[in-house]
Design a protein around this motif. Structure first.
Motif, PDB file in Angstrom:
ATOM      1  N   GLU A  48       0.817  -1.212   0.000  1.00 53.59           N
ATOM      2  CA  GLU A  48       0.000   0.000   0.000  1.00 53.59           C
ATOM      3  C   GLU A  48       0.849   1.259   0.000  1.00 53.59           C
ATOM      4  OE1 GLU A  48      -3.133   2.121   3.040  1.00 53.59           O
ATOM      5  OE2 GLU A  48      -3.282  -0.055   2.738  1.00 53.59           O
ATOM      6  N   GLU A  49       1.945   1.253   0.703  1.00 53.48           N
ATOM      7  CA  GLU A  49       2.793   2.443   0.795  1.00 53.48           C
ATOM      8  C   GLU A  49       3.516   2.732  -0.513  1.00 53.48           C
ATOM      9  OE1 GLU A  49       2.935   4.591   3.248  1.00 53.48           O
ATOM     10  OE2 GLU A  49       1.408   3.433   4.313  1.00 53.48           O
ATOM     11  N   GLU A  50       3.895   1.680  -1.243  1.00 52.28           N
ATOM     12  CA  GLU A  50       4.686   1.868  -2.454  1.00 52.28           C
ATOM     13  C   GLU A  50       3.853   1.821  -3.733  1.00 52.28           C
ATOM     14  OE1 GLU A  50       7.758  -1.028  -2.469  1.00 52.28           O
ATOM     15  OE2 GLU A  50       8.698  -0.316  -0.606  1.00 52.28           O
ATOM     16  N   ASP A  51       2.808   0.991  -3.765  1.00 52.04           N
ATOM     17  CA  ASP A  51       2.072   0.754  -4.996  1.00 52.04           C
ATOM     18  C   ASP A  51       0.789   1.574  -5.124  1.00 52.04           C
ATOM     19  OD1 ASP A  51       3.977  -1.162  -5.606  1.00 52.04           O
ATOM     20  OD2 ASP A  51       2.852  -2.783  -4.668  1.00 52.04           O
ATOM     21  N   LEU A  52       0.281   2.102  -4.029  1.00 51.60           N
ATOM     22  CA  LEU A  52      -0.947   2.874  -4.094  1.00 51.60           C
ATOM     23  C   LEU A  52      -0.638   4.312  -4.524  1.00 51.60           C
ATOM     24  CD1 LEU A  52      -3.988   2.500  -3.511  1.00 51.60           C
ATOM     25  CD2 LEU A  52      -3.579   3.512  -1.260  1.00 51.60           C
ATOM     26  N   PRO A  53      -1.292   4.796  -5.577  1.00 53.80           N
ATOM     27  CA  PRO A  53      -1.006   6.161  -6.056  1.00 53.80           C
ATOM     28  C   PRO A  53      -1.268   7.209  -4.967  1.00 53.80           C
ATOM     29  CG  PRO A  53      -2.303   4.943  -7.668  1.00 53.80           C
ATOM     30  CD  PRO A  53      -2.281   4.114  -6.415  1.00 53.80           C
ATOM     31  N   ARG A  54      -0.451   8.231  -4.934  1.00 53.83           N
ATOM     32  CA  ARG A  54      -0.554   9.297  -3.944  1.00 53.83           C
ATOM     33  C   ARG A  54      -0.633  10.659  -4.627  1.00 53.83           C
ATOM     34  NH1 ARG A  54      -1.425   6.760   1.056  1.00 53.83           N
ATOM     35  NH2 ARG A  54      -0.234   4.821   1.058  1.00 53.83           N
ATOM     36  N   HIS A  55      -1.145  11.628  -3.892  1.00 53.94           N
ATOM     37  CA  HIS A  55      -1.200  12.996  -4.388  1.00 53.94           C
ATOM     38  C   HIS A  55      -0.916  13.953  -3.235  1.00 53.94           C
ATOM     39  CE1 HIS A  55      -2.809  16.717  -6.135  1.00 53.94           C
ATOM     40  NE2 HIS A  55      -2.646  16.136  -7.318  1.00 53.94           N
ATOM     41  N   ASP A  56      -0.244  15.042  -3.519  1.00 52.02           N
ATOM     42  CA  ASP A  56       0.115  16.016  -2.466  1.00 52.02           C
ATOM     43  C   ASP A  56      -1.108  16.597  -1.790  1.00 52.02           C
ATOM     44  OD1 ASP A  56       2.750  15.599  -3.043  1.00 52.02           O
ATOM     45  OD2 ASP A  56       2.931  17.334  -4.392  1.00 52.02           O
TER      46      ASP A  56
END
Length: 250
Positions: A241-249
């Protein structure tokens, strides 16, 4: 059967109403905790009165290879808190399965897709609107557009949507496409005015990482405060989840 049944059984093997006091007094063997995704208190009892079967994909007049399962779309729209009066958006609308569920919850629906042929449907009786008419729902607003250049199609300076609910193209059932020439130089030839009505614009491959980055950007620009983005993402056993889940600022 139960390790310590609370009720005794008769000679016919059927459960009776009589409690077994010593078993009833025992503490539970285990406790399980979960999160309620849907039930009758959330607006509609979808499992009652054969409703899930009624809204099954098998009952729809218009389907495609990427049509979202009806029960999963019910869960997605519930997670997005879609309710009566909500403005719900699907930027990869396809055959409109997710928007149909949002409309069942009372939302105003808006969808876009880059594939004009999917939006038009097979014929006047087999298209996205015919699915909505089948259930007596108001038709969605549909626009052919490219989510990778959302800012060139629509205004972006003010929040607009209460919920964005979508199934992005990951290239598993259908490859992602965006506007552009398939030619190596990337040059797009202008289309004469007389050919524009039936013209199908050129598209080129759309990297999954770009699909997700653009989706999160659009959500950050257009969701109202407290609005929700809900989408499906494929995952393997080693999904982190920390590496593969897309993130946004945002």
């Amino acid at each position: 059967g139960a390790v310590y049944p609370r009720h005794c059984k008769g000679e016919d093997g059927k459960t009776k109403k009589e409690l077994i006091p010593e078993n009833d007094a025992r503490p539970p063997l285990a406790c399980y905790f979960g999160r309620v995704l849907g039930n009758g208190t959330l607006g509609r009892n979808w499992r009652g009165s054969n409703r899930l079967f009624r809204y099954s994909l098998k009952k729809r007049t218009y389907l495609g290879p990427t049509s979202m399962d009806s029960e999963l779309s019910l869960i997605m729209t519930n997670l997005a808190k879609v309710q009566k009066g909500s403005f719900a958006f699907d930027p990869f609308v396809g055959t409109g399965s997710i928007l149909l569920t949002a409309a069942l919850r009372g939302a105003q629906t808006f969808g876009t897709d880059i594939d004009l042929r999917v939006l038009r449907g097979r014929n006047p009786n087999e298209n996205i609107v015919s699915n909505f008419q089948q259930y007596g729902l108001p038709p969605p607003e549909l626009v052919r557009s490219d989510n990778s250049i959302y800012h060139r199609h629509f205004r972006k300076h003010l929040p607009l949507f209460d919920a964005i609910v979508t199934d992005p193209p990951y290239g598993i059932r259908a490859g992602a496409r965006k506007s552009g020439s398939r030619r190596g130089d990337g040059e797009v030839r202008p289309v004469l005015e007389e050919y524009r009505y039936d013209h199908v614009a050129q598209t080129r491959p759309y990297a999954v990482s770009d699909v997700m980055a653009d989706l999160l950007n659009v959500a950050a620009m257009t969701l109202v405060m407290g609005g929700r983005l809900t989408y499906v993402i494929p995952s393997m056993l080693d999904f982190n989840e920390e590496e593969d889940l897309p993130r946004h600022d945002c």
